[in-house]
Design an enzyme around this catalytic site. Structure first.
Site, PDB file in Angstrom:
ATOM      1  N   ASP A 243      40.042  29.219  38.651  1.00 24.64           N
ATOM      2  CA  ASP A 243      40.465  29.831  37.389  1.00 24.64           C
ATOM      3  C   ASP A 243      39.686  29.240  36.220  1.00 24.64           C
ATOM      4  O   ASP A 243      39.760  28.041  35.962  1.00 24.64           O
ATOM      5  CB  ASP A 243      41.967  29.589  37.204  1.00 24.64           C
TER       6      ASP A 243
ATOM      7  N   ASP B 260      38.413  35.155  31.095  1.00 26.91           N
ATOM      8  CA  ASP B 260      39.424  34.474  31.911  1.00 26.91           C
ATOM      9  C   ASP B 260      39.532  35.091  33.298  1.00 26.91           C
ATOM     10  O   ASP B 260      40.115  36.158  33.472  1.00 26.91           O
ATOM     11  CB  ASP B 260      40.769  34.538  31.187  1.00 26.91           C
TER      12      ASP B 260
END
Length: 390
Positions: free
Chosen positions: A93, A282
């Site tokens: 992530d 993201d």
């Protein structure tokens, strides 16, 4: 004058040894598997929790609560942690900054870690706590360990040893220091996370990495730590300075997350907006989130509002123009099909995957990032971006 063959070969050999040798950058490739799961995401609050894995500083009561069964993707890579190494898979992530793993007494389909079986474990302090936009969280202790990843071994890496969690798998956050969960706690501190440790220990030359999610149907992708791979993108990388704001839109003294300036969006030949807003890149978010007026404009143009979805829907067979996102003279083209998300397998109706962020910034999740090759330059607080090539 004539040279003998042996003398000529000797001269050529000496010239070749004297020639300068180009230094190659130290890099490290981390492959990951793309996992697509169709599962009921209950009580997702659209405005306050964009995405499935966005790190939250504080919860908000604003937003529309919906029940959405959505096929979403996450990116699993294999690590070994401890001595001897315990193998497990974690979700990569860019939108968060901490490594944490399901610890002793927890359960996960992708493996757990037991610090009592490791000779290199060192507990730092209690108080590890992290929460995400879907309401999930993990809690436990801060510790240091030896971690092997992509064929490299990192010693003394700070991580969260979770004693309770409801996320499903551990997480490998590779964002900026300012977004570490430790920086948001009552006993605030920061540390060198994975990208910084890789450089500190001489495993890569630069605290930087490139993200390649691959095509929509691909089963794997990769991160290249320390450099970029020109075979995976078209043209050149446009350099973008990071914007100094946090995930609540407040100004900060330095960059804390990968926000850049998005200067406009077009759909085909029509302009949707020419207003510049910050945009967070993201990989832990599935959809695209935009300022409310922009999200509504796109939704109304390409779908019909559904109260059961809390967003705009259209036929899963719908066609539309390519969307073009402009950054400092660089245009990233996203196919319309990448913006459609099916509620459940077999449904004919799809969510238009551009929702309101509830703020004056964008969050560009996987729906966008699959079309982009992104170079995250931590050393220089910049991002490089180009059209991904499959």
């Amino acid at each position: 004058m004539l040279f003998s063959k042996s003398l000529l070969l000797s001269v050529l050999a000496s010239l070749s040894f004297a020639a300068p040798v180009e230094k190659r950058e130290k890099t490290l490739t981390l492959d990951f598997d793309v996992k697509r799961i169709s599962s009921k995401a209950k009580n997702v609050t659209v405005a306050s929790s964009p995405g499935f894995r966005r790190n939250l500083r504080a919860a908000s009561d604003a937003g529309v609560t919906i029940s959405l069964e959505n096929e979403y993707s996450f990116y699993l890579t294999t690590i070994e942690i401890g001595t001897p190494g315990q193998k497990l898979q974690v979700d990569v992530d860019t939108g968060s900054s901490d490594l944490w793993v399901p610890g002793q007494g927890t359960s996960s389909l992708y493996g757990t870690y037991d610090h009592t079986k490791s000779t290199s474990y060192k507990k730092d302090r209690s108080g590890f706590s992290i929460s995400y936009g879907d309401g999930s969280s993990a809690r436990g202790d801060w510790a240091q360990e030896t971690v092997s990843i992509g064929g490299a071994s990192i010693t003394g890496l700070e991580f969260g040893d979770a004693t309770s969690q409801d996320v499903g798998q551990g997480l490998l956050g590779i964002g900026l220091k300012g977004n570490e969960a430790s920086a948001q706690s009552s006993n605030s501190f920061t540390y060198d996370n994975l990208p910084l440790k890789l450089k500190d220990q001489g495993l890569i030359d630069k605290a930087a990495y490139s993200l390649y999610l691959n095509s929509e149907d691909a089963t794997s992708g990769s991160i290249l730590f320390g450099g970029s791979d020109s075979s995976k993108y078209s043209g050149s990388l446009a350099t973008l300075d990071l914007v100094n704001i946090d995930d609540e839109g407040d100004s900060t003294s330095g960059a804390v997350a990968f926000f850049v300036e998005l200067e406009g969006i077009e759909a085909g030949s029509s302009s949707i907006t020419k207003t510049t807003y910050p945009a967070l890149l993201d990989s832990g978010t599935t959809l695209i989130y935009a300022p409310s007026s922009i999200a509504s404009s796109i939704g109304r143009e390409y779908g019909t509002y559904s109260y059961s979805y809390g967003g705009y829907v259209t036929s899963c067979d719908a066609t539309g123009p390519d969307f073009k996102f402009s950054f400092n003279g660089k245009t990233i083209t996203v196919p319309f099909s990448n913006l459609l998300f099916q509620n459940s397998e077999g449904d004919s109706e799809c969510l238009v995957g551009v929702l309101s962020s509830g703020s004056n910034y964008y969050i560009l999740g996987d729906a966008f990032l699959r079309s982009a090759y992104v170079y995250y330059d931590i050393d220089n607080s910049q991002v490089g971006i180009a059209q991904a090539k499959y």
